[in-house]
Design a protein around this motif. Structure first.
Motif, short mmCIF file in Angstrom:
data_model
loop_
_atom_site.label_atom_id
_atom_site.label_comp_id
_atom_site.label_asym_id
_atom_site.label_seq_id
_atom_site.Cartn_x
_atom_site.Cartn_y
_atom_site.Cartn_z
N SER A 145 0.83 -1.21 0.00
CA SER A 145 0.00 0.00 0.00
C SER A 145 0.86 1.26 0.00
O SER A 145 0.36 2.35 -0.25
CB SER A 145 -0.93 0.01 1.22
OG SER A 145 -0.17 -0.08 2.42
N ARG A 146 2.17 1.10 0.26
CA ARG A 146 3.10 2.23 0.25
C ARG A 146 4.00 2.15 -0.99
O ARG A 146 3.95 1.18 -1.74
CB ARG A 146 3.94 2.23 1.53
CG ARG A 146 3.09 2.40 2.78
CD ARG A 146 3.94 2.54 4.02
NE ARG A 146 3.14 2.76 5.20
CZ ARG A 146 3.64 2.98 6.42
NH1 ARG A 146 4.96 2.99 6.58
NH2 ARG A 146 2.84 3.17 7.45
N SER A 147 4.83 3.17 -1.16
CA SER A 147 5.62 3.27 -2.39
C SER A 147 6.84 2.36 -2.41
O SER A 147 7.34 2.03 -3.48
CB SER A 147 6.07 4.73 -2.60
OG SER A 147 6.85 5.17 -1.50
N GLU A 148 7.31 1.93 -1.25
CA GLU A 148 8.53 1.13 -1.22
C GLU A 148 8.23 -0.37 -1.25
O GLU A 148 7.13 -0.80 -0.90
CB GLU A 148 9.37 1.46 0.02
CG GLU A 148 8.77 1.01 1.33
CD GLU A 148 7.80 2.00 1.95
OE1 GLU A 148 7.34 1.76 3.09
OE2 GLU A 148 7.51 3.02 1.30
N ASP A 149 9.24 -1.16 -1.68
CA ASP A 149 9.13 -2.61 -1.60
C ASP A 149 9.32 -3.07 -0.16
O ASP A 149 10.02 -2.43 0.62
CB ASP A 149 10.19 -3.27 -2.49
CG ASP A 149 9.96 -3.02 -3.98
OD1 ASP A 149 8.82 -2.65 -4.33
OD2 ASP A 149 10.91 -3.18 -4.76
N MET A 150 8.70 -4.21 0.18
CA MET A 150 8.81 -4.73 1.54
C MET A 150 9.03 -6.24 1.48
O MET A 150 8.29 -6.96 0.81
CB MET A 150 7.54 -4.42 2.33
CG MET A 150 7.56 -4.93 3.77
SD MET A 150 5.99 -4.59 4.63
CE MET A 150 5.98 -2.81 4.59
N VAL A 151 10.06 -6.71 2.18
CA VAL A 151 10.31 -8.14 2.28
C VAL A 151 9.49 -8.70 3.44
O VAL A 151 9.54 -8.17 4.56
CB VAL A 151 11.81 -8.43 2.49
CG1 VAL A 151 12.06 -9.92 2.66
CG2 VAL A 151 12.63 -7.88 1.33
N VAL A 152 8.73 -9.77 3.19
CA VAL A 152 7.82 -10.32 4.19
C VAL A 152 7.99 -11.84 4.27
O VAL A 152 8.63 -12.45 3.42
CB VAL A 152 6.35 -9.97 3.86
CG1 VAL A 152 6.14 -8.46 3.87
CG2 VAL A 152 5.95 -10.55 2.51
N ASN A 153 7.37 -12.42 5.28
CA ASN A 153 7.41 -13.87 5.46
C ASN A 153 5.99 -14.43 5.40
O ASN A 153 5.27 -14.42 6.39
CB ASN A 153 8.05 -14.23 6.80
CG ASN A 153 8.14 -15.74 7.01
OD1 ASN A 153 7.76 -16.53 6.15
ND2 ASN A 153 8.66 -16.16 8.16
N PRO A 154 5.57 -14.94 4.23
CA PRO A 154 4.21 -15.48 4.11
C PRO A 154 4.07 -16.90 4.65
O PRO A 154 2.98 -17.47 4.63
CB PRO A 154 3.98 -15.47 2.60
CG PRO A 154 5.35 -15.67 2.02
CD PRO A 154 6.31 -14.98 2.96
N CYS A 155 5.18 -17.46 5.14
CA CYS A 155 5.17 -18.85 5.60
C CYS A 155 5.13 -18.96 7.13
O CYS A 155 5.13 -20.07 7.67
CB CYS A 155 6.41 -19.59 5.09
SG CYS A 155 6.67 -19.45 3.32
N LYS A 156 5.09 -17.85 7.82
CA LYS A 156 5.15 -17.85 9.28
C LYS A 156 3.84 -18.35 9.87
O LYS A 156 2.78 -17.78 9.63
CB LYS A 156 5.46 -16.45 9.80
CG LYS A 156 5.65 -16.37 11.30
CD LYS A 156 6.00 -14.95 11.71
CE LYS A 156 6.19 -14.86 13.23
NZ LYS A 156 6.53 -13.47 13.65
N GLU A 157 3.92 -19.41 10.65
CA GLU A 157 2.72 -19.99 11.24
C GLU A 157 2.51 -19.47 12.65
O GLU A 157 3.44 -19.05 13.33
CB GLU A 157 2.82 -21.52 11.25
CG GLU A 157 2.91 -22.12 9.85
CD GLU A 157 2.69 -23.61 9.88
OE1 GLU A 157 1.78 -24.06 10.60
OE2 GLU A 157 3.43 -24.33 9.19
N LYS A 158 1.26 -19.51 13.08
CA LYS A 158 0.91 -19.08 14.43
C LYS A 158 1.42 -20.10 15.44
O LYS A 158 1.29 -21.31 15.24
CB LYS A 158 -0.61 -18.94 14.54
CG LYS A 158 -1.09 -18.44 15.89
CD LYS A 158 -2.60 -18.27 15.89
CE LYS A 158 -3.10 -17.74 17.22
NZ LYS A 158 -4.57 -17.58 17.22
N LYS A 159 2.02 -19.59 16.52
CA LYS A 159 2.47 -20.49 17.58
C LYS A 159 1.28 -20.95 18.38
O LYS A 159 0.52 -20.15 18.92
CB LYS A 159 3.48 -19.77 18.48
CG LYS A 159 4.79 -19.43 17.79
CD LYS A 159 5.76 -18.78 18.75
CE LYS A 159 7.08 -18.49 18.06
NZ LYS A 159 8.06 -17.82 18.97
N MET A 160 1.10 -22.25 18.46
CA MET A 160 -0.05 -22.82 19.17
C MET A 160 0.32 -23.11 20.61
O MET A 160 1.23 -23.90 20.88
CB MET A 160 -0.50 -24.12 18.48
CG MET A 160 -0.86 -23.92 16.99
SD MET A 160 -2.17 -22.72 16.76
CE MET A 160 -2.31 -22.76 14.96
#
Length: 221
Positions: A145-160
């Protein structure tokens, strides 16, 4: 596949570029947005007629100005606009045209995207992939949603921590992702991005996959 480019010519020492004739028909309430967008893309209005709530606009615009515009046009007019265009002539180069304003969400991991991570990431922008999609480092998974690129982690699971937490994860409600087609992908990418095409899917990626490579890469590549 890299970003599409138009073929320039040089005539008598002048840089020339292809121009298109564009005819747009939209509900009158969307015409202002279309006129603003095409003006920024070096479009020159040749005619405008409004009748019975429908506006018909004729433009001459560089072919470069139409790259990436169709997807915006569909969203801006909520699918109610019609656009026809055809090659018109070569004319003197019109100068730089603004590119995409938004950055992208880039996967920093290899693995499988999970709903928990995508749920958190959808606050940062528009997601292009559904859960359980295989991802790799450097793959573009959404538009920031902002102008810059962002490195993210789409594989992070919720700690149960207990069974209730595990059950709550099933109730995650995701905003429907924006599917990527070959046409929309080619319109979307910038000079440092590529479209990866396989028989089963179309993916977006950075030209240089690791963050280190991207920082070292020349700005004009």
């Amino acid at each position: 596949v890299s970003q599409p480019e138009v073929i320039m010519k040089e005539v008598n020492g002048h840089k020339m570029e292809p121009m298109e004739q564009v005819i747009i028909t939209v509900p009158e309430n969307f015409s202002g947005t279309v006129i603003e967008k095409l003006g920024k893309r070096k479009g020159e209005m040749k005619d405008l007629v409004t009748e019975n709530g429908i506006t018909r606009i004729e433009y001459e615009i560089p072919t470069r100005g139409l790259l990436g515009f169709r997807s915006e046009f569909i969203m801006d007019t909520k699918g109610e606009g019609l656009m026809d265009h055809s090659f018109l002539k070569y004319d003197v180069y019109k100068g730089p045209i603004p590119q995409r304003n938004n950055g992208v969400l880039i996967s920093g991991e290899q693995g499988t995207a999970v709903a928990f991570s995508l749920f958190n990431l959808q606050e940062r922008g528009t997601i292009f992939i559904p859960p359980v999609t295989a991802v790799y480092e450097g793959m573009i998974i959404g538009e920031n949603s902002r102008s810059e690129d962002m490195v993210v982690n789409p594989c992070k699971e919720k700690k149960m921590s207990n069974m209730r937490s595990s059950g709550a994860d099933e109730a995650i409600k995701l905003v429907p992702h924006r599917p990527v087609t070959l046409e929309t992908a080619l319109e979307f990418i910038q000079h440092d991005e590529l479209v990866e095409i396989t028989p089963k899917s179309v993916r977006l990626r950075k030209r240089f996959l690791t963050e280190t490579e991207r920082k070292r890469a020349p700005k004009n590549l």
